[in-house]
Enzyme design. Structure first.
Site, PDB file in Angstrom:
ATOM      1  N   GLU A 232       0.814  -1.223   0.000  1.00  0.00           N
ATOM      2  CA  GLU A 232       0.000   0.000   0.000  1.00  0.00           C
ATOM      3  C   GLU A 232       0.839   1.262   0.000  1.00  0.00           C
ATOM      4  O   GLU A 232       0.453   2.275  -0.585  1.00  0.00           O
ATOM      5  CB  GLU A 232      -0.965  -0.001   1.198  1.00  0.00           C
ATOM      6  CG  GLU A 232      -2.128  -0.977   1.062  1.00  0.00           C
ATOM      7  CD  GLU A 232      -1.757  -2.413   1.404  1.00  0.00           C
ATOM      8  OE1 GLU A 232      -0.636  -2.636   1.912  1.00  0.00           O
ATOM      9  OE2 GLU A 232      -2.566  -3.313   1.158  1.00  0.00           O
TER      10      GLU A 232
ATOM     11  N   HIS B  89     -10.156  -6.234   9.420  1.00  0.00           N
ATOM     12  CA  HIS B  89     -10.707  -5.981   8.081  1.00  0.00           C
ATOM     13  C   HIS B  89     -12.096  -5.335   8.136  1.00  0.00           C
ATOM     14  O   HIS B  89     -12.861  -5.465   7.190  1.00  0.00           O
ATOM     15  CB  HIS B  89     -10.813  -7.288   7.284  1.00  0.00           C
ATOM     16  CG  HIS B  89      -9.529  -7.716   6.633  1.00  0.00           C
ATOM     17  ND1 HIS B  89      -8.454  -8.151   7.348  1.00  0.00           N
ATOM     18  CD2 HIS B  89      -9.163  -7.787   5.337  1.00  0.00           C
ATOM     19  CE1 HIS B  89      -7.478  -8.495   6.514  1.00  0.00           C
ATOM     20  NE2 HIS B  89      -7.864  -8.265   5.285  1.00  0.00           N
TER      21      HIS B  89
END
Lengths: 153, 638
Positions: free
Chosen positions: B347, B414
């Site tokens: 990321e 998540h």
């Protein structure tokens, strides 16, 4: 993983070994005398001049930070100054061949790199091109302080 | 770090160690994808080779796909030189012998690709050795065999900063390097070779001192070099934070696409879908027939791909898979690899390269899949993306739309809503649409601008049809102004302001309030977090005198709290009770089966109204919203 590439188990499971090529270390060994074929005297002197400019610029910053003056000109700078005195040859060598269409990005210790790239660009652009850049960049605000008394490159 | 000069190709420095290690890769990507002349040099320190984002940048820069999958003139490596300015120290840590294990930094090249990054160590105390290396390496880049890694050996006599007492190195060591000083040595060599005389060198030094003195005098004279006048123009820095521009395309040329948009299978499929969730009798269309939230995002993005030739998108599984949530399904067929590709699962590099790409003049949509992965690109989102427009005095634009999906059903790592982390940072625009109409309109607005936008989506929403906008989601182009909340249902007794997917639970609560307690709730969807126009909310509170604010973030330190505080301040006289925040618990997000005990629901909203704002006749609470419980939870930090 795209379908166009097939991972063949019988290939990737084969025994083998990874090999590496030797990585050159400090292999350059020409003298200035030998390099005279590739550089004019003017070029070589400019390389020297650019290093001196960077050294002096950072020396100035260092003196302002530790003494508050440079050659009798006083100034207080409470902000940071991460200097690279000693690294001038690396900066000038990096920037020497680069054109204005080549971009450099830097770190917290990049005064030298910026100056080297700037001096390299100045050497490559005509006075007309430089004037155009200075007059248009930031609407000429950064040009204003040096506009009067400008004696050319 | 503000010192850069783009007309000379001098792009930003970076106060964060290794900050250029991914940004420069994005700049090289820009050069390649947009067929621009020139190469990119990332000047980074030897110690920055320990930084995760630098490794991510290197991994991104060496992806096989440039050679294996990119086609035509796009085939081949990036025009990039990773130039390690190896002064052998990272602040006070010695990289060789103490804080790193590479001994010679050029060794790193061997681990990254078969070309070993064409790595070599160069003597950075000899300018001609470095020039020689650049001449040779440039050829490699022109043959599209980049990137290249150079380990330029050097040394700084100056400390890390002037406060550095150099306690980590010996006087003898510094003196040994000074004895080989490159400037003095090169001067001697020039004289020896008859290139210059001693007098000439002395003259150079004298001229330079004169130049420094006159430059310094000009720079410190405030009449000649005035500072920004914050007294006269108190908002001057504020005006630099955003450009607020409206730009169809970053460059005027035909975009690279594989077929006309009308021939795209997904576009054709969407033409047959129902663009409003319900039929004329109020019955919901089947899921397969319904134009959904993900379709709204898709339509805005494909439209821009055909409008703006510089637009590229990437992230994990963005290509063949169509994105983990199928937003990009159909784009793979429409676009060549260089406009839509799978990135490494990295990321920091996904966002960092996008920053470099945008700095150079391209528009880009990086995607990081789950909101929980924001931490993986923390420096890029917090320190880089928001800063460079204002740090450059708006010379640099930042047309980056970062797609971030808030999860659900996926447990503690998540399923988190971290909108507050981004909305707290000055320099980012933050939106969180909850309906297909808003998703398309806000994505259009985000892509029309040149400011960085964090575009939050939610996995609770991708299948949702449009339930509010009369006539459904328009087929044509429209924008929804970033910063404008939307009244989704009018009411007069209580206001419920929602962020993201809690909108639908608020509507459920509004139904129950009406049916069971005869109370009419006005439901406002924030849609944006920053900027945010409070006026419609204040007008609503003026009418209702009551407000609860709900979202899926853990309530402590959330943006709901920010809104509650602002509304308290601005609407104090209109309020019957302080604004009440109904967010998630300050816990880990539990497994799907236990989510009801964690995320806000209609029942919580009603219990909170009853307990904290106005008693509801006959209501029996199931959850503890008392002040005593709030104090207890805070004491425990949960």
């Amino acid at each position: 993983m795209p379908k166009s590439q097939f991972i063949d188990p019988s290939e990737v499971r084969k025994a083998g070994k990874i090999t590496f090529n030797p990585i050159p270390v400090n292999q350059y060994n020409k003298t200035v005398e030998e390099e005279k074929a590739n550089f004019s005297n003017e070029d070589l002197l400019r390389i020297y001049r650019d290093m001196v400019v960077i050294r002096e610029f950072e020396t100035m910053l260092n003196l302002i930070k530790i003494r508050g003056d440079y050659n009798g000109i006083t100034y207080d700078h409470p902000g940071p100054a991460h200097l690279s005195i000693g690294q001038e040859a690396a900066a000038v060598g990096m920037a020497y061949t680069l054109g204005v269409e080549d971009f450099i990005f830097g770190s917290h210790r990049s005064h030298g790199e910026i100056l080297a790239k700037g001096l390299s660009a100045i050497a490559k652009l005509s006075d007309e091109q430089l004037m155009q850049v200075m007059e248009s960049h930031f609407d000429g605000i950064t040009f204003a302080p040096v506009k009067n008394g400008h004696t050319g490159t | 770090m503000h010192a850069f000069f783009t007309p000379f190709g001098v792009y930003p420095n970076n106060a964060i160690v290794g900050g250029s290690g991914d940004i420069a890769v994005g700049a090289a990507l820009y050069k390649k994808v947009n067929r621009k002349d020139g190469i990119v040099v990332a000047n980074i320190g030897d110690a920055s080779m320990a930084c995760g984002p630098v490794w991510e940048g290197l991994t991104f820069a060496t992806m096989d796909q440039f050679n294996e999958l990119w086609e035509g003139d796009m085939k081949g490596g990036l025009p990039l030189i990773i130039n390690i300015m190896n002064n052998q120290y990272g602040m006070g840590g010695q990289t060789c012998g103490e804080t790193a294990g590479y001994t010679i930094a050029a060794r790193i090249g061997a681990g990254l690709n078969e070309d070993q990054l064409h790595a070599e160590r160069v003597d950075g105390y000899n300018p001609l050795a470095v020039i020689d290396a650049y001449k040779r390496k440039r050829k490699i880049l022109e043959e599209k065999r980049g990137p290249v890694l150079l380990d330029v050996l050097t040394y700084r006599y100056s400390g890390h900063s002037p406060s550095d007492a150099s306690s980590y190195r010996s006087k003898e060591e510094v003196e040994a390097w000074e004895a080989q000083d490159s400037i003095a040595w090169f001067g001697r060599e020039l004289v020896k070779a008859g290139v210059a005389t001693e007098e000439q060198l002395v003259g150079v030094k004298g001229d330079t001192i004169n130049l420094m003195e006159s430059s310094m005098k000009l720079a410190i004279d405030l009449t000649i070099s005035p500072r920004m006048d914050m007294a006269k123009y108190p908002n001057l820095i504020g005006e630099m934070i955003f450009g607020n521009e409206s730009v169809d395309r970053m460059e005027d040329r035909a975009p690279d696409v594989n077929h006309p948009m009308a021939e795209n299978a997904r576009v054709q499929q969407l033409a047959k879908k129902e663009r409003f969730a319900f039929d004329e009798n109020g019955k919901a269309h089947s899921k397969i027939k319904t134009y959904a939230y993900r379709d709204g995002i898709f339509e805005a993005i494909i439209d821009r791909f055909y409008k703006d030739p510089t637009l590229i998108a990437y992230g994990e599984e963005n290509r063949d898979w169509g994105g983990a949530f199928a937003v990009y399904r159909g784009l793979t067929e429409a676009l060549p690899y260089h406009r839509l590709f799978n990135s490494p699962i990295a990321e920091a590099a996904i966002v960092g390269t996008a920053i470099g790409y945008a700095m150079c003049g391209g528009r880009v949509i990086p995607e990081i899949m789950y909101c929980d992965f924001l931490g993986r690109c923390g420096d890029q989102v917090f320190n880089q993306l928001p800063k460079w427009q204002a740090m450059s005095g708006n010379v640099i634009k930042m047309p980056v739309v970062l797609r971030v999906s808030v999860g659900s059903k996926y447990g503690a790592q998540h399923s988190q809503d971290w909108t507050a982390l981004t909305a707290q940072i000055p320099g980012l625009k933050v939106v969180f649409p909850a309906t297909p109409y808003d998703a398309k309109g806000l994505m259009n607005a985000a892509l029309q601008g040149t400011d960085p936008v964090i575009f939050f989506e939610s996995q609770r929403l991708y299948d949702m049809g449009e339930m509010f906008h009369k006539g459904g989601v328009p087929e044509g182009y429209y924008e929804i102004a970033i910063g404008e909340p939307d009244i989704k249902r009018e009411g007069k007794d209580v206001t419920i302001l929602t962020i993201g997917a809690t909108l639908y639970r608020a509507l459920e609560a509004a139904d129950i309030l009406q049916e069971k307690y005869g109370m009419s709730a006005e439901v406002i969807d924030a849609r944006s977090l920053s900027p945010f126009n409070y006026e419609p909310v204040l007008a609503s509170v003026k009418k209702t005198g009551r407000i609860i604010i709900s979202g899926d973030a853990s309530s402590r330190g959330s943006f709901m709290k920010e809104m509650a505080q602002t509304i308290s301040e601005l609407a104090f006289d209109d309020l019957d009770a302080p604004p009440v925040v109904v967010g998630s618990r300050n816990w880990i997000t539990p497994a799907y089966e236990l989510e009801d005990s964690f995320f806000p629901c209609a029942e919580w909203m009603i219990d909170a109204i009853h307990e904290k704002i106005v008693p509801l006749k006959g209501h029996v609470v199931k959850n503890n919203f008392t002040s005593a419980e709030q104090i207890r939870r805070n004491k425990l930090g949960v």
